[in-house]
Design an enzyme around this catalytic site. Structure first.
Site, mmCIF file in Angstrom:
data_model
loop_
_atom_site.group_PDB
_atom_site.id
_atom_site.type_symbol
_atom_site.label_atom_id
_atom_site.label_comp_id
_atom_site.label_asym_id
_atom_site.label_seq_id
_atom_site.Cartn_x
_atom_site.Cartn_y
_atom_site.Cartn_z
ATOM 1 N N LYS A 35 3.016 23.341 -36.501
ATOM 2 C CA LYS A 35 2.982 24.651 -35.648
ATOM 3 C C LYS A 35 3.994 26.141 -36.279
ATOM 4 O O LYS A 35 2.588 26.804 -35.678
ATOM 5 C CB LYS A 35 4.144 23.974 -34.511
ATOM 6 C CG LYS A 35 5.319 22.731 -34.290
ATOM 7 C CD LYS A 35 5.854 22.838 -34.041
ATOM 8 C CE LYS A 35 7.228 22.066 -34.253
ATOM 9 N NZ LYS A 35 6.770 21.555 -35.332
ATOM 10 N N THR A 36 4.181 26.362 -37.264
ATOM 11 C CA THR A 36 4.893 27.552 -38.005
ATOM 12 C C THR A 36 3.013 28.271 -37.884
ATOM 13 O O THR A 36 3.075 29.092 -37.948
ATOM 14 C CB THR A 36 5.656 27.715 -38.709
ATOM 15 O OG1 THR A 36 6.308 26.522 -37.890
ATOM 16 C CG2 THR A 36 5.717 28.820 -39.169
ATOM 17 N N ASP A 220 8.296 31.063 -32.119
ATOM 18 C CA ASP A 220 8.864 29.464 -32.654
ATOM 19 C C ASP A 220 10.056 29.707 -31.984
ATOM 20 O O ASP A 220 10.925 29.639 -31.587
ATOM 21 C CB ASP A 220 8.712 30.106 -34.190
ATOM 22 C CG ASP A 220 8.362 29.126 -34.902
ATOM 23 O OD1 ASP A 220 7.977 28.252 -34.717
ATOM 24 O OD2 ASP A 220 8.358 29.450 -37.083
ATOM 25 N N GLU A 221 9.478 27.996 -32.913
ATOM 26 C CA GLU A 221 11.062 26.678 -32.336
ATOM 27 C C GLU A 221 11.758 27.525 -31.466
ATOM 28 O O GLU A 221 12.804 27.799 -30.390
ATOM 29 C CB GLU A 221 12.047 27.597 -33.257
ATOM 30 C CG GLU A 221 12.082 27.566 -35.420
ATOM 31 C CD GLU A 221 11.869 26.163 -35.859
ATOM 32 O OE1 GLU A 221 12.347 25.268 -35.091
ATOM 33 O OE2 GLU A 221 12.065 25.858 -36.491
ATOM 34 N N GLN A 251 13.880 19.019 -32.154
ATOM 35 C CA GLN A 251 14.695 19.654 -32.884
ATOM 36 C C GLN A 251 15.345 20.269 -32.461
ATOM 37 O O GLN A 251 15.901 21.784 -33.137
ATOM 38 C CB GLN A 251 13.168 20.273 -34.265
ATOM 39 C CG GLN A 251 12.942 19.049 -35.415
ATOM 40 C CD GLN A 251 12.057 20.041 -35.682
ATOM 41 O OE1 GLN A 251 11.992 20.601 -37.147
ATOM 42 N NE2 GLN A 251 10.579 19.811 -35.502
ATOM 43 N N ARG A 603 12.903 17.792 -43.612
ATOM 44 C CA ARG A 603 12.466 18.830 -44.392
ATOM 45 C C ARG A 603 11.980 18.801 -45.982
ATOM 46 O O ARG A 603 11.498 19.573 -46.438
ATOM 47 C CB ARG A 603 14.027 19.629 -44.129
ATOM 48 C CG ARG A 603 14.795 20.244 -43.832
ATOM 49 C CD ARG A 603 13.948 20.781 -43.092
ATOM 50 N NE ARG A 603 13.329 20.570 -41.679
ATOM 51 C CZ ARG A 603 12.240 20.598 -40.920
ATOM 52 N NH1 ARG A 603 11.950 21.918 -41.268
ATOM 53 N NH2 ARG A 603 11.878 19.980 -40.082
#
Ligand code: ATP
Ligand code: MG
Length: 719
Positions: A35-36, A220-221, A251, A603
């Site tokens: 995504k990022t 983002d996020e 998330q 992560r």
């Protein structure tokens, strides 16, 4: 035009997202699916292919650090350095706007940002003035309540007093607190966002200016935006701007701070012509790690539901270590890290993640002992350390003697005989004549209204600060900092403090001087000190000392969002710690804890260790918790339990049911029974756990709350 660099290494779904020409775009996808990366490449695409000028792009990231990284990655892709693009966190961007439009939103030019400590102190002060009993009305709760209202976009004036005693009181505090902030020219974090929203709402001409300037907004996020941020975005987007949002409902971990995962769900509706792209291939982790993550998150209800897959192989098994206690856990982790570097790997590539900040202390001690350099990311932040805050308070006073928060912090540091009583007199006088603490101190001294010793002490302080402030505007930043640290007497104070601690404080102050030396102002026309203080407040701790050193990263699970590491340790995988005991009774919060576990597991790129301690002292009490339910949800074919001498394939000590509530047969006690403990007094038995010599009992004590005790040694008696 050569777009190879931009489209290379994108799969087809990613490419579809990067190049989409529909008005709005939503990328909804699991962890590590790119995504990022899509966001970064889309910006490069817009600039290079769509000819969008960089200054027409606004990108929102989750931390200041990720903003810097994003800029670097775009520069790399385009092979040149971009200027004019706005990249930052919601808070950073709001601050930038308010600095430019302070007049429009009714702020003073040099408004100061209150961090959460300063905010708490001000709330306390307000509550004291209202004569509220701190026991009955804990200031921390009031602070939380005020922030929660602001996160929803509500000012005190918007809230109906329902007559409910609690709300009525909180509202009084909120009203007074608002008035104090205005009087002092200070602004807290939630307020930054709210004012930025009001800037759009009340000043259409300003909004229009930015709508003309920007063409693209990228976030983002997105799953962690709150109501105010969402409203701000929608207003800015208006009818013309194009918005790209990327996020993952699994998330969403800031619900407790007002984030609304529903924003993802309503995106289609609120932003018309939205093109939604889903990414399902994960490029970050091994298949074993992904399987574990999928199994954990599957237990949540109300998911949009995505399943990640990867082309990379199974990789290593996940490892579970059952430590004897928290020291054993920390030593084990330090040993593994030693092994990692002995094998030629970098420390930077390893991270230790934990649920609660307080866990870091023991981990740090073990790393220090093993001489493994580490860095705490976003935790005990450099700028939050006591000595640094004191030095900054002097700097703030040099800039503005009427800064009450700074005044309160250092009026008696170093101790100079201005005790609580004198400080109270100053506060009362300030309240009575509606002035600042500084102004009322000057009056008190001039009018000779204090006892001799106190008067002299206060006069001394006024003179000192007056001299420090005088002429400081013409000094360089580094000279201003030296004045704040030396003339104030702070550095001598800490030099006299014995041992490691004093030494660390002196080193930190020296580090502050170094920070001033390296500081680069955004705007060379403006005075540098206010710019520095603002940057410090915004940036607190994103950047740690020793940036070049190869060091292991320590951080809470919350701050690990968006990051990735080849080697990850999740420490403290125990019931009551993670999931946190505060979440156990609320299904919604428990689901948020589960999402946090999902964030933690995802992560890891190559190897993941999960550790838990059979007994743990934390916050000063000892408890015996069973292994976290999240560990028990991981399929046993991807997880192996580690014993120090040998490794066995099947997990043993965490077999299902270890946490189940036994009835306490053969213990001589029963659930609900009233018992007495020599130290804790009387309580009621809530729960039994385990069997044999390690059987444990949960008791709710009248005085000290719930404790978990080893039945054998607790010596409970029946009341
Ligand atoms: P998170 O949900 O944790 O924020 P994310 O979806 O933003 O994750 P990224 O951080 O963008 O994922 O990507 C994860 C990793 O996968 C990064 O190391 C990234 O460089 C890599 N990656 C992404 N897409 C590709 C691709 N098409 N080919 C190779 N590597 C990729
Ligand atoms: Mg990301």
């Amino acid at each position: 035009m050569d777009v190879t660099a931009i489209l290379d290494k994108l799969n087809s779904a990613q490419e579809e997202a990067v190049t989409s020409d529909r008005r709005h775009l939503l990328v909804l996808a699991g962890a590590g699916s790119g995504k990022t990366r899509v966001l970064v490449h889309r910006i490069a695409w817009q600039i290079q292919v769509e000819d969008v000028p960089p200054h027409a792009i606004l990108a929102v990231t989750f931390t200041n650090k990720s903003a810097r990284e994003m800029r670097e990655r775009i520069d790399q892709l385009l092979g040149m350095s971009l200027r004019g693009m706005w990249v930052g966190t919601f808070h950073g961007l709001a601050h930038r706007l308010l600095k430019a439009h302070w007049r429009d939103v009714g702020l003073v030019e040099n408004f100061q940002i209150l961090d959460s400590d300063d905010q708490l102190r001000l709330v306390k002060r307000v509550m004291r003035a209202l004569e509220l009993d701190e026991q009955r009305w804990p200031p921390r709760q009031a602070q939380w309540w005020i922030n929660a209202q602001k996160d929803e976009g509500l000012r005190a004036a918007h809230i109906q007093d329902s007559g409910d005693g609690h709300i009525a009181t909180m509202l009084r505090v909120y009203r007074e607190y608002e008035a104090s902030c205005d009087r002092l020219g200070v602004i807290d974090f939630a307020e930054l966002l709210l004012r930025a929203l009001e800037l759009w709402r009340h000043h259409p001409e300003v909004l229009e200016h930015y709508q003309e300037r920007f063409q693209h907004i990228l976030v983002d996020e997105f799953q962690d935006t709150n109501a105010v941020q969402y409203a701000w975005l929608r207003l800015l987007a208006g009818t013309r701007l194009r918005v790209t949002a990327v996020g993952d409902d699994d998330q969403s971990i800031y619900g407790w701070r007002g984030a609304k995962v529903e924003n993802i769900l309503s995106y289609d509706r609120d932003f018309d012509e939205t093109h939604t792209v889903r990414l399902e291939q994960n490029y970050r982790s091994t298949s074993n790690i992904l399987q574990a993550a999928n199994a954990v998150i599957e237990k949540n209800s109300d998911r949009l539901g995505k399943k990640l897959w990867t082309e990379s192989g199974d990789g290593e098994m996940l490892a579970l270590y059952a430590a004897f206690n928290e020291h054993d856990e920390a030593r084990y982790i330090a040993d593994r890290l030693q092994q990692w570097t002995d094998d030629g790997q970098r420390r930077d590539d390893a991270a230790i993640l934990y649920r609660s900040n307080a866990q870091s202390r023991v981990l740090e001690a073990a790393l220090l002992q093993a001489e493994i350099p580490y860095r705490i990311y976003g935790g005990q932040r450099f700028y939050e350390r006591l000595e640094i805050k004191n030095a900054l308070a002097y700097l703030r006073l040099m800039l503005n003697v009427d800064d009450d928060t700074a005044f309160e912090r250092v009026v008696n540091i170093p101790a100079r005989g201005i005790g609580e009583r004198t400080q109270d007199t100053i506060r009362q006088a300030a309240r009575a004549s509606n002035t600042t603490l500084w102004a009322s101190s000057v009056q008190l001294v001039a009018a000779n209204r204090l006892p001799g010793r106190a008067k002299n002490a206060l006069a001394g302080f006024i003179q000192l600060v007056g001299e420090m402030a005088q002429g400081s505007a013409s000094l360089k930043l580094i000279e201003q900092a030296e004045t704040a640290i030396e003339r104030s007497g702070l550095i001598d104070l800490y030099r006299r403090e014995k041992g490691e601690r004093g030494l660390a404080r002196v080193e930190n102050l020296e580090e502050l001087i170094a920070a001033c030396r390296n500081f680069q102002a955004d705007d060379s026309e403006q005075p540098i000190l206010p710019q520095f203080l603002d940057q410090v407040a915004l940036d607190a701790g994103d950047r740690q000392a020793d940036e070049d050193q190869d060091a292991v990263q320590l951080m809470t699970l919350h701050s690990a969002k968006g990051l990735e590491f080849p080697l990850v340790f999740l420490a403290g995988m125990e019931e009551n710690l993670f999931p946190h005991k505060m979440s156990l009774d609320e299904p919604g919060r428990l689901e948020e804890e589960r999402r946090l576990a999902y964030v933690g597991i995802t992560r890891a790129m190559q190897k993941l260790y999960l550790t838990f301690a059979e007994s743990r002292s934390i916050y000063g009490t000892e408890s015996f918790n069973s292994v976290s339910r999240f560990v028990r949800d991981i399929p046993s074919d991807v997880l192996e339990e580690v014993r120090l001498q040998n490794t066995i394939a099947r997990p043993t000590s965490y077999s299902a049911g270890a946490i189940s509530s036994d009835i306490g047969e053969d213990t001589g006690f029963a659930l609900g029974q009233l018992v007495a403990h020599q130290v804790y007094g009387e309580g009621v038995i809530l729960h039994f756990e385990g069997h044999g010599p390690r059987a444990r009992v949960h008791v709710q004590f009248a005085e000290v709350g719930t404790k978990i005790l080893i039945l054998d040694s607790a010596r409970l008696s029946v009341v």
